[in-house]
Design an enzyme around this catalytic site. Structure first.
Site, mmCIF file in Angstrom:
data_model
loop_
_atom_site.group_PDB
_atom_site.id
_atom_site.type_symbol
_atom_site.label_atom_id
_atom_site.label_comp_id
_atom_site.label_asym_id
_atom_site.label_seq_id
_atom_site.Cartn_x
_atom_site.Cartn_y
_atom_site.Cartn_z
ATOM 1 N N CYS A 158 68.276 13.419 64.565
ATOM 2 C CA CYS A 158 69.044 13.523 65.771
ATOM 3 C C CYS A 158 70.038 12.554 66.118
ATOM 4 C CB CYS A 158 67.952 13.560 66.799
ATOM 5 S SG CYS A 158 66.544 14.871 66.478
ATOM 6 N N LYS A 204 56.976 29.940 55.268
ATOM 7 C CA LYS A 204 56.796 29.238 56.446
ATOM 8 C C LYS A 204 55.646 30.295 57.465
ATOM 9 C CE LYS A 204 59.636 26.438 58.591
ATOM 10 N NZ LYS A 204 60.998 26.004 59.479
ATOM 11 N N LYS A 260 73.259 12.474 63.832
ATOM 12 C CA LYS A 260 73.923 13.885 63.736
ATOM 13 C C LYS A 260 74.485 13.766 65.318
ATOM 14 C CE LYS A 260 71.503 17.567 64.660
ATOM 15 N NZ LYS A 260 71.692 17.996 65.993
ATOM 16 N N GLU A 285 59.812 13.133 67.362
ATOM 17 C CA GLU A 285 58.871 13.359 66.236
ATOM 18 C C GLU A 285 57.563 12.244 66.162
ATOM 19 O OE1 GLU A 285 60.630 14.201 62.540
ATOM 20 O OE2 GLU A 285 62.592 15.030 63.394
ATOM 21 N N VAL A 297 61.725 21.831 66.635
ATOM 22 C CA VAL A 297 61.762 22.127 67.974
ATOM 23 C C VAL A 297 60.973 23.327 68.567
ATOM 24 C CG1 VAL A 297 63.380 22.476 70.175
ATOM 25 C CG2 VAL A 297 64.006 20.811 68.292
ATOM 26 N N PHE A 304 63.722 17.062 74.642
ATOM 27 C CA PHE A 304 63.631 15.323 74.422
ATOM 28 C C PHE A 304 62.379 14.936 73.658
ATOM 29 C CE2 PHE A 304 65.987 16.646 78.294
ATOM 30 C CZ PHE A 304 67.369 16.079 78.020
ATOM 31 N N LEU A 305 61.867 15.912 72.961
ATOM 32 C CA LEU A 305 60.823 15.460 72.198
ATOM 33 C C LEU A 305 61.044 14.421 71.021
ATOM 34 C CD1 LEU A 305 59.051 19.141 71.765
ATOM 35 C CD2 LEU A 305 58.711 17.546 73.524
HETATM 36 C C1 UGA Z 1 65.027 11.239 69.073
HETATM 37 C C2 UGA Z 1 64.792 11.248 70.792
HETATM 38 O O1 UGA Z 1 64.177 10.079 71.104
HETATM 39 C C3 UGA Z 1 64.251 12.406 71.503
HETATM 40 O O2 UGA Z 1 64.362 12.304 72.913
HETATM 41 C C4 UGA Z 1 64.946 13.881 71.187
HETATM 42 O O3 UGA Z 1 64.352 14.778 71.624
HETATM 43 C C5 UGA Z 1 65.136 13.934 69.543
HETATM 44 O O4 UGA Z 1 65.713 12.631 69.136
HETATM 45 C C6 UGA Z 1 65.817 15.023 69.374
HETATM 46 O O5 UGA Z 1 67.154 15.106 69.715
HETATM 47 O O6 UGA Z 1 65.575 15.898 68.915
HETATM 48 P P1 UGA Z 1 63.232 11.129 67.331
HETATM 49 O O7 UGA Z 1 64.678 11.220 66.266
HETATM 50 O O8 UGA Z 1 62.146 11.866 66.893
HETATM 51 O O9 UGA Z 1 63.573 11.516 68.788
HETATM 52 O O10 UGA Z 1 62.969 9.809 67.023
HETATM 53 P P2 UGA Z 1 62.975 8.315 67.968
HETATM 54 O O11 UGA Z 1 61.837 8.106 68.330
HETATM 55 O O12 UGA Z 1 63.973 8.576 69.005
HETATM 56 O O13 UGA Z 1 63.728 7.185 66.774
HETATM 57 C C7 UGA Z 1 64.912 7.617 66.330
HETATM 58 C C8 UGA Z 1 65.157 6.253 65.421
HETATM 59 O O14 UGA Z 1 65.342 5.097 66.235
HETATM 60 C C9 UGA Z 1 64.012 6.117 64.336
HETATM 61 O O15 UGA Z 1 64.867 5.713 63.033
HETATM 62 C C10 UGA Z 1 63.420 4.787 64.818
HETATM 63 O O16 UGA Z 1 62.869 4.115 63.721
HETATM 64 C C11 UGA Z 1 64.518 4.131 65.612
HETATM 65 N N1 UGA Z 1 64.061 3.282 66.736
HETATM 66 C C12 UGA Z 1 63.517 3.685 67.682
HETATM 67 C C13 UGA Z 1 64.276 1.644 66.695
HETATM 68 O O17 UGA Z 1 64.991 1.476 65.514
HETATM 69 N N2 UGA Z 1 63.984 1.060 67.458
HETATM 70 C C14 UGA Z 1 63.203 1.608 68.568
HETATM 71 O O18 UGA Z 1 63.045 0.846 69.426
HETATM 72 C C15 UGA Z 1 62.946 2.847 68.761
#
Ligand code: UGA
Length: 434
Positions: A261, A35, A264, A153, A11, A150-151
């Site tokens: 995220c 780092k 947790k 990865e 972040v 809300f980013l």
């Molecule tokens: C998530 C949120 O989307 C971000 O908005 C937030 O800022 C971030 O957590 C955080 O709290 O820092 P992230 O964990 O990077 O982001 O990834 P996501 O794209 O949300 O995916 C999370 C999980 O859900 C992954 O395992 C992904 O494969 C899964 N997923 C996502 C699905 O199984 N189906 C979907 O349709 C979308």
């Protein structure tokens, strides 16, 4: 504006680099010397598409520096962002000790009316506690803001540049005005700025992640129903998503959600609810349902392989928790690998970018240097991460190298027809197979 980020983790690093590209002068502090040295040499500690270019640009413009020590250069800082980890304690509660120690480190350098911004995800009510702590520990007038991020990865640069909203939990009007200056280019773009209390800002973050996780758990349950009824999950998701009240995002069925995220934050939120006497039935069900994904998937692999996994060779394509990142934290793929191994399956893994981290975590696994090599002699291929590289594989070539010819596509990225024509037995999530 002079800004500091404490914590050059995911972040802090992305936000620090990107804010410096918006014209601010940013110092990023991190206690990991290796780092910081790498970052000073333009080497990123994470894989994040597009970030390297912005890092280089900010450095060329002299807008960004990295250091390990708090020093007098920080006395010119107007806004201190805290972006340190808040990992889960054994009880599920978020560990805020890094935030407190960061506040302690910042206070000697903060000037009258400096703003301290919490970027880390913290439980509702924490902002008030931090504000009281700061008031007690410092004789200067300081301001606290909770500004969740809300980013995602893998698309963090895009998400930073195109925010849906900016949430500011402020303890004073002064702090709100300063934050409008920090985000001035988004204010000009008419991005909605939510000016709220610190507690509401904190809950917005947990609620947003929990809702998205719920959407995924829901669609995964629909996928099970599709398999049981002979319906098609992709068509179902598409049709549901066209209803603007539902929305098309986060309706891809798969092996369950992972990452650093969602798991947790859900755990922390259910823990908070329990402590407050709120019965979070739905969120607890989401956690349970997601936990069962890997169990059900492994049971299915076992059924496909005649009920016995002993010495069955499984090629796992993808170890990261999703595509576009090298992050393997709480990756569904790893959970599946663990369970397959418990039943004596022989695992070979391959991932386009996640191999170093996977090998560090599981040095005893057979690691292949290509998808093709991972599949040599395999009985089944599991597509565990939705990398484009896997869509483009030469499956005819792979077919010739395998022992049995089975593919279980946990991300629904391949085409059944094409693979069946080659001779594969193709299984996916949310479609019926005999
Ligand atoms: C998530 C949120 O989307 C971000 O908005 C937030 O800022 C971030 O957590 C955080 O709290 O820092 P992230 O964990 O990077 O982001 O990834 P996501 O794209 O949300 O995916 C999370 C999980 O859900 C992954 O395992 C992904 O494969 C899964 N997923 C996502 C699905 O199984 N189906 C979907 O349709 C979308």
């Amino acid at each position: 504006m002079n800004i500091a980020f404490v914590g050059a983790g995911y972040v802090g690093l992305v936000s620090g680099v990107m804010l410096s590209n918006l014209g601010h002068s940013v110092i990023c502090l991190d206690n990991n010397e290796d780092k910081v040295n790498d970052l000073n040499n333009n080497i990123l500690p994470i894989y994040e598409p597009g970030l390297a270019d912005y890092l280089e640009k900010a450095k060329i413009n002299n807008k960004l520096s990295f250091k390990t020590n708090y020093d007098l250069s920080l006395t010119s800082i107007k806004v201190f962002f805290i972006a340190v980890g808040t990992p889960s304690l054994a009880c599920g509660r978020a560990d805020l000790s890094y935030v407190f120690s960061t506040i302690d480190s910042i206070l000697p350098f903060a000037q009258e009316h400096s703003v301290i911004v919490i970027k880390s995800t913290v439980p509702p009510g924490s902002g008030k506690v931090f504000a009281d702590y700061i008031t007690k520990k410092s004789n200067k007038v300081l301001h606290l803001v909770v500004n969740p991020e809300f980013l995602r990865e893998g698309s963090a640069v895009h998400d930073f540049l195109n925010p849906d909203r900016i949430v500011l939990g402020c303890t004073s009007d002064y702090a709100f005005q300063v934050m409008l200056d920090v985000y001035t280019s988004f204010v000009q773009q008419k991005v909605e700025i939510i000016n709220t209390s610190t507690t509401t800002a904190e809950l917005i973050k947990y609620a947003s992640n929990s809702f998205l996780a719920t959407k995924i758990a829901f669609i995964n349950e629909m996928a099970d129903l599709c398999e049981a009824t002979g319906s098609n999950i992709k068509e179902l998701s598409h049709a549901m998503g066209l209803d603007h009240r539902i929305g098309k995002d986060f309706l891809s069925a798969g092996p369950g959600f992972g990452g650093s995220c969602f798991p947790k934050d859900l755990l922390a939120l259910t823990n908070i609810a329990r402590e407050l006497g709120v019965d979070a039935k739905l969120l607890n069900a989401v956690i349970h349902s997601n936990g069962m994904r890997s169990v059900n998937i492994v049971n299915k692999v076992k059924a496909i392989l005649d009920g016995d996994l002993t010495n069955k060779k499984c090629a796992i394509l993808g170890v990261t928790f999703k595509a576009g990142t090298d992050d393997i934290r709480s990756s569904p793929s790893l959970e599946i690998i663990k369970k397959l191994r418990e039943q004596n399956a022989v695992i070979t893994i391959y991932d386009p970018v996640g191999m170093p981290k996977a090998q560090e975590l599981m040095p005893d696994l057979i690691a292949a240097n290509s998808a093709l090599n991972a599949c040599i002699g395999a009985d089944i291929i599991l597509i565990a991460t939705e990398w484009q590289e896997f869509v483009n594989l030469d499956f005819k070539q792979i077919y010739d190298k395998m022992r049995l010819h089975i593919i279980y596509d946990l991300r629904n990225i391949l085409l059944d027809k094409k693979l069946s024509e080659i001779g594969f037995k193709y299984y996916s999530i949310g479609t019926q197979h005999e």
